[in-house]
Motif scaffolding. Sequence first.
Motif, short mmCIF file in Angstrom:
data_model
loop_
_atom_site.label_atom_id
_atom_site.label_comp_id
_atom_site.label_asym_id
_atom_site.label_seq_id
_atom_site.Cartn_x
_atom_site.Cartn_y
_atom_site.Cartn_z
N ASN A 34 0.76 -0.44 0.29
CA ASN A 34 -0.18 0.37 0.18
C ASN A 34 0.69 0.82 -0.34
N PHE A 35 1.89 0.89 0.60
CA PHE A 35 2.61 2.56 0.81
C PHE A 35 4.55 2.07 0.41
N PRO A 36 4.65 1.79 -1.04
CA PRO A 36 6.24 1.32 -1.38
C PRO A 36 6.81 2.26 -1.59
N HIS A 37 6.75 3.73 -0.56
CA HIS A 37 7.77 4.75 -0.82
C HIS A 37 8.45 4.83 0.74
N MET A 38 9.19 5.01 0.96
CA MET A 38 9.80 4.48 2.50
C MET A 38 9.39 5.66 2.95
N PRO A 39 9.77 7.29 3.33
CA PRO A 39 8.67 8.06 3.32
C PRO A 39 7.21 7.61 4.22
N ASP A 40 6.41 7.41 3.16
CA ASP A 40 5.09 6.70 3.48
C ASP A 40 4.53 5.10 4.16
N GLN A 41 5.64 4.40 4.47
CA GLN A 41 6.00 4.04 6.06
C GLN A 41 5.94 4.43 7.13
N LYS A 42 6.99 5.26 6.99
CA LYS A 42 7.62 6.27 8.06
C LYS A 42 5.89 6.79 8.65
N ALA A 43 5.54 7.38 7.98
CA ALA A 43 4.58 7.95 8.68
C ALA A 43 3.48 7.61 8.63
N ARG A 44 2.80 5.76 8.48
CA ARG A 44 2.19 5.47 8.54
C ARG A 44 2.73 4.93 10.01
N LEU A 45 3.89 4.77 10.18
CA LEU A 45 4.70 3.97 11.82
C LEU A 45 4.24 4.67 12.85
N GLY A 46 4.36 6.08 11.95
CA GLY A 46 4.33 7.36 13.36
C GLY A 46 3.02 7.61 13.36
N ALA A 47 2.16 7.48 12.47
CA ALA A 47 0.63 8.00 13.13
C ALA A 47 -0.07 6.60 13.75
N HIS A 48 0.24 5.50 14.39
CA HIS A 48 -0.24 4.38 14.97
C HIS A 48 1.13 4.63 16.09
N ALA A 49 2.27 4.40 15.89
CA ALA A 49 3.03 4.95 17.34
C ALA A 49 2.15 5.07 18.54
N GLU A 50 1.32 5.55 18.76
CA GLU A 50 0.81 6.72 20.60
C GLU A 50 0.23 5.09 20.75
N ASN A 51 -0.49 4.08 19.99
CA ASN A 51 -1.55 3.76 20.47
C ASN A 51 -0.72 2.21 20.74
N VAL A 52 0.77 1.80 19.81
CA VAL A 52 1.33 1.21 19.66
C VAL A 52 2.43 1.14 21.23
#
Length: 480
Positions: free
Chosen positions: A319-337
Amino acid sequence: MLTILGFTMIATFLVLIMLKKMSPIAALVLIPALFCVFVGKGAKLGDYVIDGVTSLAPTAAMLMFAIVYFGVMIDVGLFDPIVRGILKFCKADPLRIVVGTAVLAAIVSLDGDGSTTFMITVSAMYPLYKRLKMSLVVMTGVAAMANGVMNTLPWGGPTARAATALKLDASDIFVPMIPALAVGLLGVLALSYVLGRRERKRLGVLTLDEVLEPETETVLVGAGAGASGDGTAAVAKNAARTGGSGTGTGSGSGSGSDADLSEVDDDFQGLDPHRATLRPKLYWFNALLTVTLLTAMIMEWLPIPVLFLLGAALALTVNFPHMPDQKARLGAHAENVLNVSGMVFAAAVFTGVLQGTGMVDHMSKWLVSNIPDGMGPHMALVTGVLSIPLTYFMSNDGFYFGVLPVLAEAGQAHGVSSLEIARASLVGQPLHMSSPLVPAVYVLVGMAKVEFGDHTRFVVKWAALTSLVVLGAGILFGII
């Protein structure tokens, strides 16, 4: 002495978090550490904690990657049709929304994993509760109870544990219990109806256009269904109706189309049809991936933590083949994690001290030894009653592998079969799912932005009542 200290430690923890004198993480760590010193085994605290962390590490890993996976699925729009469908069914009616919460949680619980159930249920229902100013603890309580009843499925955990501990066939335990569990689920739906009526009386019923009006004021709903009083109801209605008919853009855009649904909650992006993370061309890929993942969980093709790790990696990559997009998604859910995984590791301290010091063993033996001899022929009933508090105060492993065999042995001495004891042991699951020792409950309260103490104060009485309904139905049908 260990028995008294064990009960005191649990009571201290519950009182402090319900009174909000300590955060759950601090209470889970500091209270058992203090009692470990009282027991005289402070020098072994490190060993107990490491043992607890080791036993819960797979669960923490599963939750971490499950949150990332389902977070990505929400971002890309997999659950948007579900949310829209529920919104259309509920029609901004609090009664329908609460009942819909119970139904959705029960259906999703078929996968056998509480964390997955809570993530999907909260993702779908949270915007409705927040936008209508409904009590969020009603959502968490109803979802937890519905999942607790469904948690008795053979692949859900408790039934398999009971079968293993007593060397029985899981189907022999579960299948005869279906009528009693069905009554328990109907009880949850009936309770949802009552709570929904209470919310409807407090808030009224809004039209779809009124719900879609932009929010002008934020009101925090308290722990009880009526905690915020009539003032909250008035503010909620005023906030929804301000400029309702007089605002051309408000009524014009509130026609009920998919695009309008993005305004259900300005802060929640799960329904925004224009968000940058949507991947409509990959919808069926994501749906197939999710179905495959859930099937693999049920069929036990791989350990659940491994499945979610692989699923999260694949979902991010496709869904997010570009690294910056992947990091953004991980960052978006970091608080819940971080919140959930931190809570799980904190709970590891609590369970590690309970088990390492021998408190659990002494507590269970004390309870069993205090059962009157005259209750021997009724050991199935005794087991059902004891399962309600014991599965709340200790892990399923501790109850099913530590306490249940002792109860079954006592029952056999009075002619009560192990099958009846095993079935009765499932009764406490509706309450168990809100236990502070269940990692999934922290996913529920964390995503719903509800204080754990508020959830506990609200749900305990209703969940205990649901458990008693299941027990009563089991006795009435001759199952227990």
